[in-house]
Motif scaffolding. Structure first.
Motif, PDB file in Angstrom:
ATOM      1  N   TYR A 375       0.832  -1.207   0.000  1.00  0.00           N
ATOM      2  CA  TYR A 375       0.000   0.000   0.000  1.00  0.00           C
ATOM      3  C   TYR A 375       0.869   1.259   0.000  1.00  0.00           C
ATOM      4  O   TYR A 375       0.383   2.337   0.318  1.00  0.00           O
ATOM      5  N   SER A 397      -9.260  -0.651   0.041  1.00  0.00           N
ATOM      6  CA  SER A 397      -8.674   0.398   0.884  1.00  0.00           C
ATOM      7  C   SER A 397      -9.277   0.416   2.288  1.00  0.00           C
ATOM      8  O   SER A 397      -9.425   1.474   2.889  1.00  0.00           O
ATOM      9  N   ILE A 410      -4.314   5.805   2.087  1.00  0.00           N
ATOM     10  CA  ILE A 410      -4.163   5.066   0.832  1.00  0.00           C
ATOM     11  C   ILE A 410      -4.520   5.962  -0.347  1.00  0.00           C
ATOM     12  O   ILE A 410      -3.806   6.002  -1.368  1.00  0.00           O
TER      13      ILE A 410
END
Length: 512
Positions: A375, A397, A410
């Motif tokens: 991520y 996410s 994110i």
């Protein structure tokens, strides 16, 4: 008999068993407590500290050194062999599994710390000091290397955490017996040691016989549903449960999907991002080893190829061969369009020379440093490099309400990597509110929202939830449950893993 050589061989063997015993406990801590970097650090640090205490304590032993050494190995044999069984047995009755594992680590470390001082003192009768010390330390270190190789390539892969401890304990038991018979002529407490050895052997055999049902009992106690499949792999514990005819998939006790409503997750993951492309497309899917995302992709005739990259070959094998998942994903991984690559996604992106029109990242939440790297800014830049100019990217996410800081982190990290973004969300009954973020280098954020909201989906067969109205709701958010000042959020990077830190801190009221 060459007593010195016998003692060095025993230290080599105990070096092997000692390091594997700690690896077993560290792995157990990672599976049940999460955050493997933290758990391995704590377990090994406690072990080394306790070894120091054991080494200090050994000086209190003044006589009968050989007898104490044999007794020490017998105790270690029991503790290491039954460590995992003890954890699984106690697990249903306590929430403090971490304390149990840490105490066991300290106890094992304490006993291991006594070995080298005792054997060195025994060996001083047969070798001078400089040869004695260097020889003992050398063999202990060599044994540790062999132990590490054994655990990495044999123990965790083929024996698992059920039987690897018994191999380790068996080594300690063999050492005790070899030393006993090797020094039999000068041992004073023969009868006591022989009886003790016989008791340990009997317990060892009994433990081997009952280990599997005990582990199954302990594993079942972690779930409210019936466990119908459980497999420990080199990377994770895979568990499938059943409740009222529906099945749930867990990785390291974290729920990944439920057959009750998985389409509420997988349809938003796949179809909005596919609506942003035209014509023939090559798709890269990372994670998603259960095959459900691939199933959705195969509803498009215009998909030319699908490359599925998942670290765990056991997971993709389950998706291909297990009846529950074959039915769930419609044998998606057996399609001629699909190529399965069992590799680390980060490494795959670094080394592949392929380009893709659609990239889908479907990983577990960034609850550990290893997963967090998937991520990060660096990972998203790699995705950008492998994505064709008019291509589209999407990642799960986390929950936009219960892990708001991570969700927004994110989104911000994707933007930093050069993507225009569009956040989406849906309510998945098994998890609560969930989110995805689309990234594009070609369309602006406003264009992304317009295209997704008006996407043509009538031609897609077997949609279980998605409708035109649902597409509009996907991109509509109210105010965040937790107020987040995105200007103060830090971008998630490999060297500054803020996504993991935000997730660890958490905004949730319960753990997913």
């Amino acid at each position: 008999m060459n007593y010195s050589r016998l003692l060095k061989v025993s230290i080599f063997a105990t070096g092997l068993s000692g390091i594997v015993a700690e690896y077993v406990l560290a792995t157990m801590a990672s599976y049940f407590l999460g955050d493997s970097v933290f758990q391995w650090t704590i377990i090994l640090s406690l072990m080394l500290f306790s070894m120091g205490l054991g080494s200090r304590f050994s000086k209190k032993i003044g006589t009968k050194l050989i007898e104490y050494y044999i007794g020490l190995e017998l105790i270690l044999s029991l503790i290491t062999s039954f460590s995992v069984l003890l954890i699984y047995t106690i697990m249903p009755y306590t929430a403090s599994v971490d304390i149990i594992i840490y105490v066991l680590s300290c106890f094992v470390g304490f006993l291991i710390g006594m070995e080298i001082p005792l054997v060195t003192r025994i060996n001083q009768e047969y070798e001078e000091l400089k040869t004695n010390i260097s020889g003992m330390m050398e063999n202990d270190y060599y044994g540790s290397l062999v132990g590490g190789l054994f655990f990495a390539f044999i123990g965790i892969r083929f024996l698992g955490l059920t039987y690897t401890p018994f191999v380790v304990g068996g080594i300690n038991l063999v050492v005790a017996l070899i030393v006993f018979f090797g020094f039999k002529g000068i041992i004073l407490e023969k009868k006591k040691l022989l009886i003790s050895s016989s008791v340990v052997v009997a317990l060892f055999v009994a433990g081997m016989s009952f280990s599997k049902p005990i582990v199954e009992y302990g594993n079942q106690s972690q779930f409210n549903e019936k466990v119908v499949f459980s497999k420990q792999t080199p990377y994770q514990q895979i568990t499938i449960t059943e409740w009222h005819g529906k099945h749930q998939l867990y990785l390291n006790q974290g729920k990944q999907l439920s057959t009750f409503d998985e389409w509420l997750y997988h349809e938003p993951l796949v179809h909005p991002v596919m609506s942003l492309t035209k014509g023939k497309v090559d798709v890269l899917v990372m994670g998603a080893g259960d095959g459900c995302a691939v199933r959705e992709l195969l509803k498009y005739d215009r998909v030319s190829t699908i490359t599925l990259v998942d670290l765990d070959s056991v997971m993709t094998s389950i998706a291909k061969n297990h009846p529950i998942f074959k039915k769930l994903n419609n044998d998606a991984l057996l399609s001629k369009k699909v190529r399965v690559v069992n590799a680390d996604a980060f490494h795959y992106l670094e080394t592949t020379d392929q380009f893709y029109d659609v990239i889908i990242a479907d990983f577990p939440d960034p609850r550990s440093l290893e997963i967090n790297k998937l991520y990060t800014y660096e990972f998203y830049k790699l995705c950008s490099h492998r994505l064709r100019n008019k291509g589209a990217f999407v990642t799960q996410s986390t929950s936009p309400y219960y892990t708001t800081h991570t969700f927004r982190c994110i989104e911000k990290t994707l933007e930093k990597a050069g993507f225009n973004t569009l956040a989406m969300h849906n309510h998945v009954y098994s998890f609560g509110e969930w989110s995805w973020v689309i990234g594009s280098k070609h369309f602006s954020s406003d264009q992304l929202k317009e295209k997704v909201s008006s996407a043509e989906i009538d031609h897609i067969e077997d949609l279980k939830w998605m409708t035109h109205d649902a597409l509009k709701l996907l991109t509509s958010f109210g105010k965040d449950l937790v107020d987040v000042d995105t200007s103060k959020l830090q971008v998630n990077t490999v060297h500054n893993p803020t996504g993991y830190k935000y997730y660890e801190k958490g905004d949730w009221s319960y753990e997913f």
